[in-house]
Every structure is written in C-alpha cells, then in structure tokens.
Design a protein around this motif. Structure first.
Motif, PDB file in Angstrom:
ATOM      1  N   ASP A 112       2.105 -13.279   0.709  1.00 55.81           N
ATOM      2  CA  ASP A 112       1.783 -12.344   1.784  1.00 55.81           C
ATOM      3  C   ASP A 112       2.185 -10.928   1.386  1.00 55.81           C
ATOM      4  OD1 ASP A 112       0.676 -14.218   3.481  1.00 55.81           O
ATOM      5  OD2 ASP A 112       2.562 -14.631   4.525  1.00 55.81           O
ATOM      6  N   GLY A 113       3.336 -10.819   0.741  1.00 59.82           N
ATOM      7  CA  GLY A 113       3.797  -9.507   0.288  1.00 59.82           C
ATOM      8  C   GLY A 113       2.881  -8.922  -0.769  1.00 59.82           C
ATOM      9  N   MET A 114       2.374  -9.771  -1.664  1.00 62.02           N
ATOM     10  CA  MET A 114       1.450  -9.304  -2.699  1.00 62.02           C
ATOM     11  C   MET A 114       0.165  -8.774  -2.081  1.00 62.02           C
ATOM     12  SD  MET A 114       1.665 -12.119  -5.757  1.00 62.02           S
ATOM     13  CE  MET A 114       3.220 -12.609  -6.499  1.00 62.02           C
ATOM     14  N   ASP A 115      -0.300  -9.440  -1.011  1.00 61.31           N
ATOM     15  CA  ASP A 115      -1.559  -9.043  -0.371  1.00 61.31           C
ATOM     16  C   ASP A 115      -1.543  -7.586   0.075  1.00 61.31           C
ATOM     17  OD1 ASP A 115      -2.795 -11.459  -0.705  1.00 61.31           O
ATOM     18  OD2 ASP A 115      -2.350 -12.204   1.306  1.00 61.31           O
ATOM     19  N   LYS A 116      -0.380  -7.098   0.438  1.00 60.90           N
ATOM     20  CA  LYS A 116      -0.260  -5.731   0.926  1.00 60.90           C
ATOM     21  C   LYS A 116      -0.314  -4.702  -0.199  1.00 60.90           C
ATOM     22  CE  LYS A 116       2.658  -7.376   4.723  1.00 60.90           C
ATOM     23  NZ  LYS A 116       3.999  -7.326   5.346  1.00 60.90           N
ATOM     24  N   CYS A 117      -0.266  -5.174  -1.442  1.00 67.23           N
ATOM     25  CA  CYS A 117      -0.187  -4.259  -2.587  1.00 67.23           C
ATOM     26  C   CYS A 117      -1.547  -3.923  -3.184  1.00 67.23           C
ATOM     27  CB  CYS A 117       0.699  -4.867  -3.683  1.00 67.23           C
ATOM     28  SG  CYS A 117       2.423  -5.091  -3.163  1.00 67.23           S
ATOM     29  N   TYR A 118      -2.612  -4.576  -2.728  1.00 64.51           N
ATOM     30  CA  TYR A 118      -3.943  -4.318  -3.285  1.00 64.51           C
ATOM     31  C   TYR A 118      -5.013  -4.652  -2.264  1.00 64.51           C
ATOM     32  CZ  TYR A 118      -3.396  -9.316  -4.176  1.00 64.51           C
ATOM     33  OH  TYR A 118      -3.139 -10.659  -4.031  1.00 64.51           O
ATOM     34  N   ASP A 119      -6.171  -4.067  -2.456  1.00 64.88           N
ATOM     35  CA  ASP A 119      -7.330  -4.342  -1.610  1.00 64.88           C
ATOM     36  C   ASP A 119      -8.386  -5.147  -2.354  1.00 64.88           C
ATOM     37  OD1 ASP A 119      -6.313  -2.904   0.594  1.00 64.88           O
ATOM     38  OD2 ASP A 119      -7.038  -1.017  -0.257  1.00 64.88           O
ATOM     39  N   VAL A 120      -8.281  -5.182  -3.691  1.00 63.28           N
ATOM     40  CA  VAL A 120      -9.290  -5.858  -4.517  1.00 63.28           C
ATOM     41  C   VAL A 120      -8.618  -6.832  -5.474  1.00 63.28           C
ATOM     42  CG1 VAL A 120     -11.119  -5.568  -6.233  1.00 63.28           C
ATOM     43  CG2 VAL A 120     -10.831  -3.859  -4.417  1.00 63.28           C
ATOM     44  N   GLU A 121      -9.126  -8.053  -5.518  1.00 56.72           N
ATOM     45  CA  GLU A 121      -8.732  -9.037  -6.521  1.00 56.72           C
ATOM     46  C   GLU A 121      -9.985  -9.787  -6.931  1.00 56.72           C
ATOM     47  OE1 GLU A 121      -6.096 -12.000  -5.015  1.00 56.72           O
ATOM     48  OE2 GLU A 121      -7.290 -12.372  -3.220  1.00 56.72           O
ATOM     49  N   GLN A 122     -10.029 -10.232  -8.171  1.00 60.39           N
ATOM     50  CA  GLN A 122     -11.221 -10.930  -8.639  1.00 60.39           C
ATOM     51  C   GLN A 122     -10.848 -11.975  -9.675  1.00 60.39           C
ATOM     52  OE1 GLN A 122     -13.867  -7.969 -10.296  1.00 60.39           O
ATOM     53  NE2 GLN A 122     -12.188  -6.816 -11.166  1.00 60.39           N
ATOM     54  N   ASN A 123     -11.722 -12.942  -9.818  1.00 56.10           N
ATOM     55  CA  ASN A 123     -11.509 -14.039 -10.752  1.00 56.10           C
ATOM     56  C   ASN A 123     -12.766 -14.249 -11.577  1.00 56.10           C
ATOM     57  OD1 ASN A 123      -8.839 -15.456  -9.642  1.00 56.10           O
ATOM     58  ND2 ASN A 123     -10.081 -14.853  -7.882  1.00 56.10           N
ATOM     59  N   TYR A 124     -12.612 -14.490 -12.854  1.00 63.19           N
ATOM     60  CA  TYR A 124     -13.757 -14.712 -13.721  1.00 63.19           C
ATOM     61  C   TYR A 124     -13.309 -15.425 -14.987  1.00 63.19           C
ATOM     62  CZ  TYR A 124     -11.856 -10.309 -15.579  1.00 63.19           C
ATOM     63  OH  TYR A 124     -11.020  -9.323 -16.062  1.00 63.19           O
ATOM     64  N   VAL A 125     -14.268 -15.835 -15.764  1.00 63.30           N
ATOM     65  CA  VAL A 125     -13.988 -16.564 -17.004  1.00 63.30           C
ATOM     66  C   VAL A 125     -14.440 -15.729 -18.198  1.00 63.30           C
ATOM     67  CG1 VAL A 125     -14.590 -18.610 -18.378  1.00 63.30           C
ATOM     68  CG2 VAL A 125     -14.181 -18.820 -15.917  1.00 63.30           C
ATOM     69  N   ILE A 126     -13.639 -15.727 -19.242  1.00 60.25           N
ATOM     70  CA  ILE A 126     -14.027 -15.131 -20.523  1.00 60.25           C
ATOM     71  C   ILE A 126     -13.798 -16.174 -21.610  1.00 60.25           C
ATOM     72  CG2 ILE A 126     -13.582 -12.741 -19.857  1.00 60.25           C
ATOM     73  CD1 ILE A 126     -10.900 -12.902 -21.293  1.00 60.25           C
ATOM     74  N   HIS A 127     -14.425 -15.974 -22.768  1.00 57.10           N
ATOM     75  CA  HIS A 127     -14.334 -16.942 -23.856  1.00 57.10           C
ATOM     76  C   HIS A 127     -13.865 -16.248 -25.134  1.00 57.10           C
ATOM     77  CE1 HIS A 127     -16.661 -19.963 -21.535  1.00 57.10           C
ATOM     78  NE2 HIS A 127     -17.220 -18.877 -21.020  1.00 57.10           N
ATOM     79  N   LEU A 128     -12.743 -16.697 -25.653  1.00 59.20           N
ATOM     80  CA  LEU A 128     -12.271 -16.190 -26.936  1.00 59.20           C
ATOM     81  C   LEU A 128     -13.171 -16.732 -28.033  1.00 59.20           C
ATOM     82  CD1 LEU A 128     -10.189 -14.830 -28.825  1.00 59.20           C
ATOM     83  CD2 LEU A 128      -8.879 -16.964 -28.742  1.00 59.20           C
ATOM     84  N   ASP A 129     -13.806 -15.836 -28.772  1.00 61.48           N
ATOM     85  CA  ASP A 129     -14.704 -16.235 -29.858  1.00 61.48           C
ATOM     86  C   ASP A 129     -13.954 -16.074 -31.176  1.00 61.48           C
ATOM     87  OD1 ASP A 129     -16.731 -16.329 -31.895  1.00 61.48           O
ATOM     88  OD2 ASP A 129     -18.231 -15.961 -30.342  1.00 61.48           O
ATOM     89  N   THR A 130     -13.485 -17.190 -31.718  1.00 66.39           N
ATOM     90  CA  THR A 130     -12.706 -17.132 -32.949  1.00 66.39           C
ATOM     91  C   THR A 130     -13.563 -16.780 -34.162  1.00 66.39           C
ATOM     92  OG1 THR A 130     -12.975 -19.527 -33.267  1.00 66.39           O
ATOM     93  CG2 THR A 130     -11.030 -18.783 -32.070  1.00 66.39           C
ATOM     94  N   GLU A 131     -14.856 -17.013 -34.060  1.00 69.76           N
ATOM     95  CA  GLU A 131     -15.753 -16.691 -35.161  1.00 69.76           C
ATOM     96  C   GLU A 131     -15.948 -15.182 -35.285  1.00 69.76           C
ATOM     97  OE1 GLU A 131     -20.230 -17.798 -36.820  1.00 69.76           O
ATOM     98  OE2 GLU A 131     -19.752 -18.073 -34.708  1.00 69.76           O
ATOM     99  N   LEU A 132     -16.041 -14.490 -34.164  1.00 69.24           N
ATOM    100  CA  LEU A 132     -16.252 -13.050 -34.190  1.00 69.24           C
ATOM    101  C   LEU A 132     -14.944 -12.267 -34.325  1.00 69.24           C
ATOM    102  CD1 LEU A 132     -19.005 -12.530 -31.451  1.00 69.24           C
ATOM    103  CD2 LEU A 132     -19.277 -12.817 -33.929  1.00 69.24           C
ATOM    104  N   SER A 133     -13.831 -12.912 -34.013  1.00 69.55           N
ATOM    105  CA  SER A 133     -12.535 -12.252 -34.096  1.00 69.55           C
ATOM    106  C   SER A 133     -12.109 -12.074 -35.548  1.00 69.55           C
ATOM    107  CB  SER A 133     -11.479 -13.066 -33.347  1.00 69.55           C
ATOM    108  OG  SER A 133     -11.805 -13.205 -31.983  1.00 69.55           O
ATOM    109  N   TYR A 134     -11.273 -11.063 -35.779  1.00 70.73           N
ATOM    110  CA  TYR A 134     -10.734 -10.820 -37.119  1.00 70.73           C
ATOM    111  C   TYR A 134      -9.212 -10.915 -37.031  1.00 70.73           C
ATOM    112  CZ  TYR A 134      -9.382  -8.329 -41.385  1.00 70.73           C
ATOM    113  OH  TYR A 134      -8.817  -7.974 -42.601  1.00 70.73           O
ATOM    114  N   MET A 135      -8.687 -12.089 -37.344  1.00 66.36           N
ATOM    115  CA  MET A 135      -7.252 -12.350 -37.310  1.00 66.36           C
ATOM    116  C   MET A 135      -6.855 -13.082 -38.590  1.00 66.36           C
ATOM    117  SD  MET A 135      -6.025 -11.116 -34.426  1.00 66.36           S
ATOM    118  CE  MET A 135      -4.480 -11.989 -34.188  1.00 66.36           C
ATOM    119  N   PRO A 136      -6.815 -12.384 -39.717  1.00 67.26           N
ATOM    120  CA  PRO A 136      -6.574 -13.046 -41.007  1.00 67.26           C
ATOM    121  C   PRO A 136      -5.219 -13.726 -41.137  1.00 67.26           C
ATOM    122  CG  PRO A 136      -6.464 -10.658 -41.216  1.00 67.26           C
ATOM    123  CD  PRO A 136      -7.011 -10.939 -39.861  1.00 67.26           C
TER     124      PRO A 136
END
Length: 256
Positions: A112-136
C-alpha cells in the motif's frame, strides 16, 4: 490480501535462480519477466525505504521462493528482472510464505505504501539473446564491480525484423573480430512490450570508465565500425539511450 497485486507488482522476483542463464541447454534465448515502477521523483526516498524494508523481511525469514535483481534508471524508473521458463510460472503464490511469516496485514501494508510512490507500473517480457550478445568472458547480467549501466534501445518495424537481426549479428562479429573490450548483452522485446526493439545493456564501473571504454572502442573499430553501425542505425525507427545502475542493496537471493 491482494493476491493479484502481489503477482503483478513483484512478478519479477524470480521463480528460478539466476544461474538459469548458464544452465539453459537449448536455444539461444532466455525469457525474463520485467516489472517496472515509474516512481515520482519526490517519492524516491520513501519508495526505496519501503523496498528495502521488504527485502529485509525476506532476508529475515529466508524466503526460498523469491530471487531478484534490480536496476534503476536516471528517470526514477525501477526495474525488477528475473528469468521465467513459461508464463504459467507467474501464477505461483510467490509471497504466500512471507505473508504468513510477517503476519496480519504487514506485507500488504508495505505494498500500500509503494502504491503512493508512483502512478504508473507495467509488466512485460524480454528475451536475452545469447547469440547476438557479445560476452567473451562468459554470460552474466551482473559483472563484478560494474554496477553502472547504459541501456540502448533500438526500435524497428516488424517488417524489418529479419534484416535488423542480421545487422545485429554483423555488429557482434565485428566486435569479436576486433577483440573489443566493450562487452554487452542484447535483449529482444516480447509479450506486453510496446513495439519491437532490441535493448543493449553495457556495464562499466562508473561514468568515467564507460566513457574511456567507448573512446577506445571507437578508435578500435575505426571506419569499419562507422560503416556497420551506421548501416544498422539507418534502418531503425527510433533510438533511445538511458543511464542506469544496478541496485544490489535492493536485490534478493535466498540463503542456502
């Protein structure tokens, strides 16, 4: 108890350990659920106080069902990120144990306390692409000693999806061939995200370290870099860059 609120607000408190990235054996993509709170600038201090109190209670009771990493951006956005195997995972009662341990309405009062700290919240999915990433040096979202972040958002039209992916591969191949010291992870937009984009996350120790690496990288890539990067950017709908940092003080992992 607001069960639905608990699921949506902190769905990104992970249902699986962060090591799932390395353990994944099939494919080159790992799905992540992201919960994003757009905090009012005047409420940042209060918001962080409440979040840290929640984490303190999770540590106190050693909650096994949750595990999260947290990042916050310069525009007062807070991102809770964690891997998921499927969407059904999000239906599990992640905080039932914590609610019981804290007793009464204590946990609901925090939300309830957190609710008072913002007017916008959102949820979504992203995908880590290990093929396109460069992490040698090996894939990790949290390189040790490098909490500074630059998040680069590359927006593109769905009709250009295949072409943009090929150009992202060309960038990765160039970085690998030149032996670039700038390492990065690439995430692709997924369910619930607005439009299609790649998000490129680059870690550094601080702003000075990032700037120095960027200058050295520009010199290393030279004309080839200008051409390949220019070819990619000329086919984007929009480019955005955000400054951020990882927040280990707001993160949580259960004790063994």
């Amino acid at each position: 108890m607001r069960t639905l609120k608990i699921k949506l607000m902190l769905a990104a408190m992970l249902l699986a350990p962060m090591s799932i990235i390395q353990a994944q054996e099939s494919g080159t993509s790992q799905a992540f659920w992201v919960h994003e709170d757009v905090v009012k600038p005047s409420m940042v201090e209060e918001y962080e106080r409440i979040c840290k109190e929640l984490v303190a209670n999770m540590k106190k009771h050693n909650i096994q069902e949750a595990n999260m990493i947290v990042a916050n951006l310069a525009d007062s956005r807070y991102l809770y990120v964690g891997p998921i195997e499927n969407m059904a995972q999000l239906d599990k009662p992640v905080f039932a144990t914590l609610a019981q341990k804290m007793g009464g309405t204590a946990m609901a009062d925090l939300f309830d306390g957190m609710d008072k700290c913002y007017d916008v919240e959102q949820n979504y999915v992203i995908h880590l692409d290990t093929e396109l990433s460069y992490m040698p040096n090996g894939m990790t979202q949290t390189p040790e000693g490098e909490n500074y972040r630059k998040f680069h958002y590359l927006h593109f039209a769905p009709g250009n999806r295949k072409m943009i992916k090929e150009k992202m591969k060309a960038v990765r191949d160039m970085f690998a061939e030149k032996g670039s010291k700038v390492h990065y992870r690439v995430y692709k937009s997924g369910f619930g995200a607005r439009g299609e984009f790649y998000m490129v996350a680059v870690a550094a120790k601080d702003a000075v370290d990032y700037a120095q690496k960027a200058l050295e990288n520009d010199a290393l890539l030279g004309k080839d870099g200008n051409q390949i990067m220019g070819d990619l950017f000329s086919n984007l709908l929009k480019y955005e860059e955000y400054l951020g940092r990882m927040r280990p003080d707001m993160a949580y992992s259960p004790a063994n």
